[in-house]
Design an enzyme around this catalytic site. Structure first.
Site, PDB file in Angstrom:
ATOM      1  N   CYS A 154       0.814  -1.218   0.000  1.00 51.76           N
ATOM      2  CA  CYS A 154       0.000   0.000   0.000  1.00 51.76           C
ATOM      3  C   CYS A 154       0.846   1.267   0.000  1.00 51.76           C
ATOM      4  O   CYS A 154       0.541   2.238  -0.707  1.00 51.76           O
ATOM      5  CB  CYS A 154      -0.962  -0.007   1.187  1.00 51.76           C
ATOM      6  N   HIS A 208      -2.620   6.407   4.745  1.00 56.51           N
ATOM      7  CA  HIS A 208      -1.173   6.396   4.943  1.00 56.51           C
ATOM      8  C   HIS A 208      -0.584   7.727   4.480  1.00 56.51           C
ATOM      9  O   HIS A 208      -0.975   8.272   3.442  1.00 56.51           O
ATOM     10  CB  HIS A 208      -0.510   5.278   4.135  1.00 56.51           C
TER      11      HIS A 208
END
EC number: 1.2.1.11
Length: 341
Positions: A131, A243
């Site tokens: 990711c 994130h």
């Protein structure tokens, strides 16, 4: 004529997001199958706003006749079932790290290296990157094309959803425990995550880096350019979704804020929100539920000859996982799996 699509790990956070994303983007599926472990079989998961799909037992499923399978059930499950699906003629798009560094498996971010999909038929498996890697290479691609990136130094601030539902539950439960003065219990993470940060994601390797940090290095090289030097420090932070990354790059050609911004503006999947004001940047709260990779805080790095610094944020469940997998599937059917009408 549409496609038959299976989602493996359909009851997990990313699996559910895959189903949502398939529906939102109107993927041309005539049939969608939800697969999970036997203990989840018989339950239902949502597919779009007004549809549900009954979960089937992965161990009993025959992939013959299934066109595409999106896997998000962990590396061990992928290692066992992805090759079986591939041999049955189903193209697997795998979200785990099991096949990312296999030379016969393309590792793909569609905005960055869609041509790599041409090699999918070697094993009928396509890998989805980590990711953190996925969002970073989207931001790096236009800069690399324009200026030639030599070196990347990145510090990540990764949300607990990267560790699945268990990670999200642990942050919630620990936060509540702190407020009501209950004992803080840890199960998923190595240290308390509530009101804390943990500089440790995945297992430690012999050189002192963690496997998460290693993934960012080798995956960036495979996706973007094997000659780029990458070093990462990956940190888990008490954020539920999204994130963030502080990215420092050194380039072969001269670079400054203006030229970097010009290169990135308009690049697919990338949005620049960068104003030198109190709210002129994007944080994880704003990116949750959104598709793009957001870039803010662009500025020249004065410590190296050709240096740039920027802040990069994305929803890790979407661009970092589900959305990228669905985009791969879209690119696959557009380029390689066209069906007769």
């Amino acid at each position: 004529m549409g496609y038959k699509v299976a989602v493996v790990g359909a009851t997990g956070a990313v699996g559910r997001e895959m189903l949502t994303t398939l529906a939102e983007r109107n993927f041309p599926a005539d049939e969608v199958v939800a697969l999970a472990s036997g203990r989840s079989a018989g339950g239902e998961v949502s597919y779009g706003e007004d549809r549900t799909v009954v979960v089937q037992d992965l161990s009993k499923y025959d992939f013959t006749g299934t066109d595409i399978a999106l896997f998000s059930a962990g590396g061990d499950v992928s290692k066992e079932y992805a090759p079986k699906a591939g041999k049955a003629g189903c193209v697997v798009i795998d979200n785990s790290s099991a096949f990312r560094m296999d030379p016969d498996v393309p590792l793909v971010v569609p905005e960055v290296n869609p041509d790599a999909l041409a090699r999918y038929g070697r094993k009928n498996i396509i890998a989805n990157p980590n990711c953190s890697t996925a969002q970073m290479v989207v931001a790096l691609k236009p800069l690399h094309d324009a200026f030639g990136i030599k070196r990347v130094v990145v510090s990540t601030y990764q949300s607990v959803s990267g560790a699945g539902k268990e990670g999200m539950d642990e942050l919630f439960n620990q936060t509540r425990a702190v407020y009501v003065n209950d004992p803080v219990e840890k199960e998923k993470f190595t240290k308390q995550i509530a009101f804390n940060v943990i500089p440790h994601i995945d297992v430690f390797m012999d050189d002192g880096f963690t496997k998460e940090e290693w993934k960012m290095t080798v995956e960036t090289k495979k996706i973007l350019d094997p000659d780029i030097d990458v070093v990462a420090q990956c940190v888990r932070v008490p954020v539920f979704i999204g994130h963030s990354e502080a990215v420092f790059i050194e380039t072969k050609k001269p670079i400054d804020e203006k030229s970097a911004r010009a290169a990135m503006e308009g690049f697919p999947g990338l949005v620049i929100i960068d104003h030198r004001a109190d709210e002129g940047y994007v944080s994880p709260v704003e990116c949750a539920g959104e598709d793009p990779v957001y870039v803010s805080r662009i500025r020249k790095d004065p410590t190296v000859k050709n240096g740039l610094v920027f802040w990069c944020v994305a929803d890790n469940l979407r661009k970092g996982a589900a959305l990228n997998a669905v985009q791969i599937a879209e690119e696959l059917v557009a380029r390689h799996l066209k069906k007769a009408a």
